[in-house]
Structures are given as structure tokens and as C-alpha cells.
Design a protein around this motif. Structure first.
Motif, PDB file in Angstrom:
ATOM      1  N   PHE A  85      25.331   3.060 -70.718  1.00 40.38           N
ATOM      2  CA  PHE A  85      25.331   3.211 -72.162  1.00 40.38           C
ATOM      3  C   PHE A  85      24.787   4.601 -72.488  1.00 40.38           C
ATOM      4  CE2 PHE A  85      25.302  -1.221 -71.238  1.00 40.38           C
ATOM      5  CZ  PHE A  85      26.152  -1.772 -72.182  1.00 40.38           C
ATOM      6  N   ARG A  86      25.623   5.428 -73.034  1.00 40.29           N
ATOM      7  CA  ARG A  86      25.303   6.834 -73.229  1.00 40.29           C
ATOM      8  C   ARG A  86      24.068   7.065 -74.095  1.00 40.29           C
ATOM      9  NH1 ARG A  86      30.056  10.750 -75.016  1.00 40.29           N
ATOM     10  NH2 ARG A  86      28.725  11.331 -76.732  1.00 40.29           N
ATOM     11  N   ARG A  87      23.867   6.208 -75.071  1.00 42.76           N
ATOM     12  CA  ARG A  87      22.694   6.374 -75.942  1.00 42.76           C
ATOM     13  C   ARG A  87      21.398   6.210 -75.166  1.00 42.76           C
ATOM     14  NH1 ARG A  87      24.581   5.217 -81.680  1.00 42.76           N
ATOM     15  NH2 ARG A  87      22.576   5.870 -82.507  1.00 42.76           N
ATOM     16  N   ILE A  88      21.402   5.379 -74.147  1.00 41.52           N
ATOM     17  CA  ILE A  88      20.211   5.179 -73.317  1.00 41.52           C
ATOM     18  C   ILE A  88      20.038   6.365 -72.374  1.00 41.52           C
ATOM     19  CG2 ILE A  88      19.187   3.725 -71.506  1.00 41.52           C
ATOM     20  CD1 ILE A  88      19.121   2.383 -74.206  1.00 41.52           C
ATOM     21  N   ALA A  89      21.092   6.736 -71.686  1.00 44.30           N
ATOM     22  CA  ALA A  89      21.013   7.788 -70.679  1.00 44.30           C
ATOM     23  C   ALA A  89      20.629   9.138 -71.276  1.00 44.30           C
ATOM     24  CB  ALA A  89      22.342   7.900 -69.938  1.00 44.30           C
ATOM     25  N   THR A  90      21.161   9.458 -72.448  1.00 48.29           N
ATOM     26  CA  THR A  90      20.920  10.780 -73.027  1.00 48.29           C
ATOM     27  C   THR A  90      19.831  10.788 -74.087  1.00 48.29           C
ATOM     28  OG1 THR A  90      22.689  10.427 -74.610  1.00 48.29           O
ATOM     29  CG2 THR A  90      23.244  11.593 -72.587  1.00 48.29           C
ATOM     30  N   ARG A  91      19.318   9.610 -74.409  1.00 51.88           N
ATOM     31  CA  ARG A  91      18.226   9.464 -75.375  1.00 51.88           C
ATOM     32  C   ARG A  91      18.573  10.091 -76.718  1.00 51.88           C
ATOM     33  NH1 ARG A  91      12.237   8.716 -74.972  1.00 51.88           N
ATOM     34  NH2 ARG A  91      11.848   8.201 -77.116  1.00 51.88           N
ATOM     35  N   TYR A  92      19.683   9.619 -77.295  1.00 56.25           N
ATOM     36  CA  TYR A  92      20.105  10.099 -78.612  1.00 56.25           C
ATOM     37  C   TYR A  92      19.081   9.772 -79.694  1.00 56.25           C
ATOM     38  CZ  TYR A  92      24.868  11.281 -77.216  1.00 56.25           C
ATOM     39  OH  TYR A  92      25.958  11.857 -76.648  1.00 56.25           O
ATOM     40  N   GLU A  93      18.481   8.622 -79.591  1.00 52.54           N
ATOM     41  CA  GLU A  93      17.526   8.189 -80.615  1.00 52.54           C
ATOM     42  C   GLU A  93      16.253   9.029 -80.509  1.00 52.54           C
ATOM     43  OE1 GLU A  93      18.631   6.060 -82.724  1.00 52.54           O
ATOM     44  OE2 GLU A  93      20.397   5.531 -81.563  1.00 52.54           O
ATOM     45  N   LYS A  94      15.827   9.583 -81.595  1.00 57.05           N
ATOM     46  CA  LYS A  94      14.639  10.435 -81.594  1.00 57.05           C
ATOM     47  C   LYS A  94      13.352   9.650 -81.774  1.00 57.05           C
ATOM     48  CE  LYS A  94      17.059  14.038 -80.997  1.00 57.05           C
ATOM     49  NZ  LYS A  94      17.281  14.404 -79.635  1.00 57.05           N
ATOM     50  N   LEU A  95      13.423   8.529 -82.464  1.00 55.75           N
ATOM     51  CA  LEU A  95      12.237   7.701 -82.678  1.00 55.75           C
ATOM     52  C   LEU A  95      12.119   6.658 -81.578  1.00 55.75           C
ATOM     53  CD1 LEU A  95      12.524   7.074 -86.520  1.00 55.75           C
ATOM     54  CD2 LEU A  95      11.088   8.738 -85.342  1.00 55.75           C
ATOM     55  N   ALA A  96      10.905   6.465 -81.090  1.00 56.84           N
ATOM     56  CA  ALA A  96      10.669   5.487 -80.027  1.00 56.84           C
ATOM     57  C   ALA A  96      11.084   4.088 -80.472  1.00 56.84           C
ATOM     58  CB  ALA A  96       9.199   5.501 -79.619  1.00 56.84           C
ATOM     59  N   ARG A  97      10.827   3.764 -81.723  1.00 54.21           N
ATOM     60  CA  ARG A  97      11.189   2.443 -82.254  1.00 54.21           C
ATOM     61  C   ARG A  97      12.690   2.198 -82.146  1.00 54.21           C
ATOM     62  NH1 ARG A  97      10.622   2.839 -88.178  1.00 54.21           N
ATOM     63  NH2 ARG A  97      12.613   3.862 -87.844  1.00 54.21           N
ATOM     64  N   ASN A  98      13.479   3.185 -82.512  1.00 54.54           N
ATOM     65  CA  ASN A  98      14.932   3.049 -82.455  1.00 54.54           C
ATOM     66  C   ASN A  98      15.429   2.978 -81.018  1.00 54.54           C
ATOM     67  OD1 ASN A  98      14.786   3.247 -85.190  1.00 54.54           O
ATOM     68  ND2 ASN A  98      15.636   5.302 -85.313  1.00 54.54           N
ATOM     69  N   TYR A  99      14.847   3.786 -80.160  1.00 50.68           N
ATOM     70  CA  TYR A  99      15.249   3.782 -78.749  1.00 50.68           C
ATOM     71  C   TYR A  99      14.958   2.421 -78.115  1.00 50.68           C
ATOM     72  CZ  TYR A  99      15.723   5.242 -73.896  1.00 50.68           C
ATOM     73  OH  TYR A  99      16.106   5.343 -72.590  1.00 50.68           O
ATOM     74  N   LEU A 100      13.759   1.894 -78.345  1.00 53.15           N
ATOM     75  CA  LEU A 100      13.411   0.584 -77.790  1.00 53.15           C
ATOM     76  C   LEU A 100      14.286  -0.520 -78.359  1.00 53.15           C
ATOM     77  CD1 LEU A 100       9.530   0.741 -77.562  1.00 53.15           C
ATOM     78  CD2 LEU A 100      11.153   0.609 -75.686  1.00 53.15           C
ATOM     79  N   SER A 101      14.638  -0.407 -79.613  1.00 54.76           N
ATOM     80  CA  SER A 101      15.529  -1.405 -80.224  1.00 54.76           C
ATOM     81  C   SER A 101      16.893  -1.395 -79.548  1.00 54.76           C
ATOM     82  CB  SER A 101      15.698  -1.134 -81.717  1.00 54.76           C
ATOM     83  OG  SER A 101      14.474  -1.245 -82.370  1.00 54.76           O
ATOM     84  N   PHE A 102      17.422  -0.209 -79.328  1.00 57.07           N
ATOM     85  CA  PHE A 102      18.716  -0.124 -78.668  1.00 57.07           C
ATOM     86  C   PHE A 102      18.621  -0.568 -77.212  1.00 57.07           C
ATOM     87  CE2 PHE A 102      22.500   1.863 -76.844  1.00 57.07           C
ATOM     88  CZ  PHE A 102      23.443   1.404 -77.737  1.00 57.07           C
ATOM     89  N   LEU A 103      17.521  -0.261 -76.558  1.00 58.48           N
ATOM     90  CA  LEU A 103      17.313  -0.708 -75.175  1.00 58.48           C
ATOM     91  C   LEU A 103      17.289  -2.228 -75.112  1.00 58.48           C
ATOM     92  CD1 LEU A 103      16.770   0.150 -72.258  1.00 58.48           C
ATOM     93  CD2 LEU A 103      14.347   0.197 -72.821  1.00 58.48           C
ATOM     94  N   ASN A 104      16.625  -2.869 -76.050  1.00 56.41           N
ATOM     95  CA  ASN A 104      16.611  -4.332 -76.099  1.00 56.41           C
ATOM     96  C   ASN A 104      18.006  -4.890 -76.345  1.00 56.41           C
ATOM     97  OD1 ASN A 104      13.874  -4.702 -75.607  1.00 56.41           O
ATOM     98  ND2 ASN A 104      13.364  -4.416 -77.751  1.00 56.41           N
ATOM     99  N   LEU A 105      18.745  -4.253 -77.205  1.00 59.98           N
ATOM    100  CA  LEU A 105      20.113  -4.685 -77.487  1.00 59.98           C
ATOM    101  C   LEU A 105      20.993  -4.582 -76.233  1.00 59.98           C
ATOM    102  CD1 LEU A 105      22.061  -5.602 -79.728  1.00 59.98           C
ATOM    103  CD2 LEU A 105      22.576  -3.192 -80.106  1.00 59.98           C
ATOM    104  N   VAL A 106      20.865  -3.504 -75.497  1.00 66.71           N
ATOM    105  CA  VAL A 106      21.630  -3.315 -74.262  1.00 66.71           C
ATOM    106  C   VAL A 106      21.248  -4.374 -73.231  1.00 66.71           C
ATOM    107  CG1 VAL A 106      21.920  -1.770 -72.282  1.00 66.71           C
ATOM    108  CG2 VAL A 106      22.113  -0.876 -74.597  1.00 66.71           C
ATOM    109  N   CYS A 107      19.967  -4.664 -73.117  1.00 75.80           N
ATOM    110  CA  CYS A 107      19.515  -5.676 -72.158  1.00 75.80           C
ATOM    111  C   CYS A 107      20.042  -7.058 -72.501  1.00 75.80           C
ATOM    112  CB  CYS A 107      17.988  -5.686 -72.075  1.00 75.80           C
ATOM    113  SG  CYS A 107      17.323  -4.216 -71.313  1.00 75.80           S
TER     114      CYS A 107
END
Length: 113
Positions: A85-107
Motif C-alpha cells: 500500500f503506497r500510502r504506508i510505504a511512502t508515508r504520505y500522511e503527515k500527521l501521526a494520527r492519520n498514518y496510524l488510522s490508515f495503518l489500522n485500515l490496511v491491517c
């Protein structure tokens, strides 16, 4: 499953104790980067077996269950899968909250499929 997000310059072993805190396990599998006496002692105090290969520069080489260590490939395959998932690999999300949310969604997506 637990996630703790840190900066890219922070070593993973700094968060190992807090990730393992409160979890019951028979064995804890990790790579050589987690080979520290303090971590291994805390794993053993918790009643689990540390399946962590020793670093080459250790004065006293510890033994570990090589057969059980082969199961760690499941973790590596999981990380490979989430990096698809490109958003995870390249860390598009700048806020930690958003990144963790997307990581949970991917999982969740991986767990369902």
C-alpha cells in the motif's frame, strides 16, 4: 496487535518493552536488532522464551530455538504485504494520527482477505 509510532531515527528496540507489556506469550520472536540483555531478561521474567539470535559481537553467545525462529518469516511477509500500500510505504500522511488510522485500515483489510 499493537502499534507504536516513533520517528524514523528512533531504534525499534526502544519501544520493545512497552509493546510487550501486558501480553501473555509462550515465545517472543525477534531479529538480531533486539538482542539486548535487558530485553531478554524482561521477556524471561514475563514467563516467555526469547527466540532472538545473538549478535556476532557478543562475548557469550546465547542459544536460541532455530526451528521456532523460522516462524518469524510470517512477520516479515506481513510487513512486505502492508508495504504494498503506497500510502504506508511512502508515508504520505503527515500527521501521526492519520498514518496510524490508515495503518489500522490496511491491517483490517489484510486480516479480512
Amino acid at each position: 496487535m499493537r502499534w507504536l509510532l516513533t520517528g524514523g531515527e528512533v531504534a525499534d528496540i526502544t519501544q520493545a518493552k512497552s509493546l510487550l507489556e501486558g501480553l501473555k506469550a509462550d515465545a517472543v520472536l525477534a531479529d538480531k536488532g533486539y538482542d539486548a540483555d535487558a530485553l531478554i531478561d524482561s521477556i524471561q521474567v514475563a514467563g516467555a522464551t526469547a527466540v532472538i539470535p545473538p549478535r556476532r559481537n557478543r562475548v557469550v553467545q546465547r542459544s536460541y530455538d532455530r526451528h521456532l525462529y523460522k516462524e518469524r518469516n510470517l512477520v516479515e511477509r506481513f510487513f512486505n504485504r502492508i508495504k504494498q500500500f503506497r500510502r504506508i510505504a511512502t508515508r504520505y500522511e503527515k500527521l501521526a494520527r492519520n498514518y496510524l488510522s490508515f495503518l489500522n485500515l490496511v491491517c483490517i483489510y489484510i486480516w479480512i482477505t
